[in-house]
Design a protein around this motif. Structure first.
Motif, PDB file in Angstrom:
ATOM      1  N   UNK A  20       0.821  -1.211   0.000  1.00 25.78           N
ATOM      2  CA  UNK A  20       0.000   0.000   0.000  1.00 25.78           C
ATOM      3  C   UNK A  20       0.856   1.262   0.000  1.00 25.78           C
ATOM      4  N   UNK A  21       1.929   1.265   0.795  1.00 26.43           N
ATOM      5  CA  UNK A  21       2.815   2.428   0.834  1.00 26.43           C
ATOM      6  C   UNK A  21       3.387   2.712  -0.553  1.00 26.43           C
ATOM      7  N   UNK A  49      -6.378  -6.547  -2.412  1.00 29.42           N
ATOM      8  CA  UNK A  49      -5.997  -5.293  -1.775  1.00 29.42           C
ATOM      9  C   UNK A  49      -5.431  -4.314  -2.801  1.00 29.42           C
ATOM     10  N   UNK A  50      -4.584  -4.822  -3.684  1.00 33.98           N
ATOM     11  CA  UNK A  50      -3.995  -3.961  -4.708  1.00 33.98           C
ATOM     12  C   UNK A  50      -5.031  -3.369  -5.634  1.00 33.98           C
ATOM     13  N   UNK A  51      -6.001  -4.174  -6.063  1.00 37.88           N
ATOM     14  CA  UNK A  51      -7.056  -3.677  -6.948  1.00 37.88           C
ATOM     15  C   UNK A  51      -7.923  -2.652  -6.232  1.00 37.88           C
ATOM     16  N   UNK A  52      -8.187  -2.892  -4.962  1.00 42.55           N
ATOM     17  CA  UNK A  52      -8.971  -1.933  -4.185  1.00 42.55           C
ATOM     18  C   UNK A  52      -8.235  -0.605  -4.081  1.00 42.55           C
ATOM     19  N   UNK A  53      -6.943  -0.668  -3.793  1.00 43.12           N
ATOM     20  CA  UNK A  53      -6.139   0.551  -3.682  1.00 43.12           C
ATOM     21  C   UNK A  53      -6.101   1.305  -5.007  1.00 43.12           C
ATOM     22  N   UNK A  54      -5.930   0.588  -6.106  1.00 40.13           N
ATOM     23  CA  UNK A  54      -5.902   1.237  -7.418  1.00 40.13           C
ATOM     24  C   UNK A  54      -7.181   2.025  -7.661  1.00 40.13           C
ATOM     25  N   UNK A  55      -8.316   1.421  -7.384  1.00 35.65           N
ATOM     26  CA  UNK A  55      -9.584   2.101  -7.637  1.00 35.65           C
ATOM     27  C   UNK A  55      -9.807   3.274  -6.687  1.00 35.65           C
ATOM     28  N   UNK A  69      -7.455  -0.316   3.383  1.00 32.23           N
ATOM     29  CA  UNK A  69      -7.306  -1.668   3.917  1.00 32.23           C
ATOM     30  C   UNK A  69      -8.654  -2.187   4.416  1.00 32.23           C
ATOM     31  N   UNK A  70      -9.372  -1.354   5.165  1.00 29.75           N
ATOM     32  CA  UNK A  70     -10.682  -1.760   5.674  1.00 29.75           C
ATOM     33  C   UNK A  70     -11.674  -2.011   4.550  1.00 29.75           C
ATOM     34  N   UNK A 122     -13.474  -2.338  15.524  1.00 31.91           N
ATOM     35  CA  UNK A 122     -14.144  -2.681  14.267  1.00 31.91           C
ATOM     36  C   UNK A 122     -13.129  -3.092  13.213  1.00 31.91           C
ATOM     37  N   UNK A 123     -12.014  -2.379  13.171  1.00 28.76           N
ATOM     38  CA  UNK A 123     -10.954  -2.653  12.204  1.00 28.76           C
ATOM     39  C   UNK A 123     -10.500  -4.105  12.289  1.00 28.76           C
ATOM     40  N   UNK A 124     -10.133  -4.541  13.480  1.00 26.38           N
ATOM     41  CA  UNK A 124      -9.587  -5.890  13.616  1.00 26.38           C
ATOM     42  C   UNK A 124     -10.675  -6.951  13.483  1.00 26.38           C
ATOM     43  N   UNK A 125     -11.889  -6.648  13.933  1.00 27.14           N
ATOM     44  CA  UNK A 125     -12.962  -7.631  13.835  1.00 27.14           C
ATOM     45  C   UNK A 125     -13.367  -7.874  12.391  1.00 27.14           C
ATOM     46  N   UNK A 126     -13.455  -6.811  11.610  1.00 28.92           N
ATOM     47  CA  UNK A 126     -13.810  -6.943  10.199  1.00 28.92           C
ATOM     48  C   UNK A 126     -12.756  -7.757   9.451  1.00 28.92           C
ATOM     49  N   UNK A 127     -11.493  -7.489   9.739  1.00 25.61           N
ATOM     50  CA  UNK A 127     -10.421  -8.215   9.061  1.00 25.61           C
ATOM     51  C   UNK A 127     -10.419  -9.684   9.455  1.00 25.61           C
TER      52      UNK A 127
END
Length: 235
Positions: free
Chosen positions: A124-125, A219-225, A148-149, A182-187
């Motif tokens: 992501x960075x 994750x990569x596709x999500x970040x791209x969009x 990420x979420x 919520x962050x950790x539970x969703x993941x």
């Protein structure tokens, strides 16, 4: 022409992202919830602590890696080709790591969680840098945590997260903290079933490698969009 095609791609991605889960997906979720109870508590603890440490380190910038990949004077299409190459490289690294830990049994598989999180955040960075954003800035690191979420969350939380990301420039000043629970539970809910299979004897290596490869791709596709939305505007 390339950016015109991206507008259509973004529209289709948003439509798919915000649709209600299918009946099969909802059934799978219920099944996962039942199976989840059989995952050793030690695994749950490792996941939870790994996520807390990763998210906290990201917010503080202590896990930040500097990437000297300032892309100037190139088209958006060329920029995205660099991003795709980067995602592919991290997919391969995650697959190798997952296969290795998956072959080592329960304890080795448990070690996969923090290692995979580290690979994901480095990815992501680097994606942020390639799109021209500086992850040294706190607001950009917070944005990455929301990306990420968005990639690993349930229907309701995904919609709320997308609404924030879609209106990031207007909303970023109001975002003061992350809901860590919520962050950790969703993941955890998103990956528990896959990771349960990874600790099973005989198939752990295969599952670990394939699962990690696809988790990083998603994750990569999500970040791209998400970065397309920021660069090209909302759709």
């Amino acid at each position: 022409m390339y950016e015109k095609q991206l507008e259509e791609d973004l529209f289709q991605w948003k439509k798919k992202l915000l649709r209600k889960s299918s009946r099969l997906e909802r059934f799978s979720k219920k099944t996962q919830t039942k199976i989840n109870a059989h995952i050793p508590e030690k695994i749950h603890t490792i996941i939870t602590e790994s996520i807390k440490k990763m998210a906290g380190a990201t917010l503080a910038g202590s896990n930040l890696t500097t990437f000297e990949k300032k892309l100037e004077g190139i088209s958006f299409e060329e920029r995205e080709n660099k991003v795709r190459q980067t995602i592919s490289a991290y997919q391969k690294a995650a697959a190798v790591e997952g296969a290795g830990t998956g072959a080592g049994g329960l304890l080795a598989s448990a070690a996969d969680f923090p290692l995979l999180l580290g690979i994901k955040m480095k990815c992501l960075f680097e994606i942020a840098t390639l799109y021209g954003y500086d992850p040294k800035q706190v607001e950009e690191r917070i944005f990455l945590l929301y990306v990420f979420q968005l990639a690993y969350s349930s229907d309701d939380h995904r919609r709320k997260t997308f609404e924030l990301i879609e209106n990031w420039e207007e909303r970023k000043e109001t975002v003061k903290e992350i809901d860590w629970q919520t962050f950790q539970q969703e993941y955890r809910d998103h990956i528990d079933l896959v990771k349960l299979l990874q600790v099973m004897p005989g198939i752990g290596a295969v599952v670990g490698g394939v699962a990690n490869y696809h988790l990083v791709r998603h994750l990569g596709e999500t970040a791209m969009n998400c970065y397309r939305l920021r660069r090209l505007g909302t759709i």
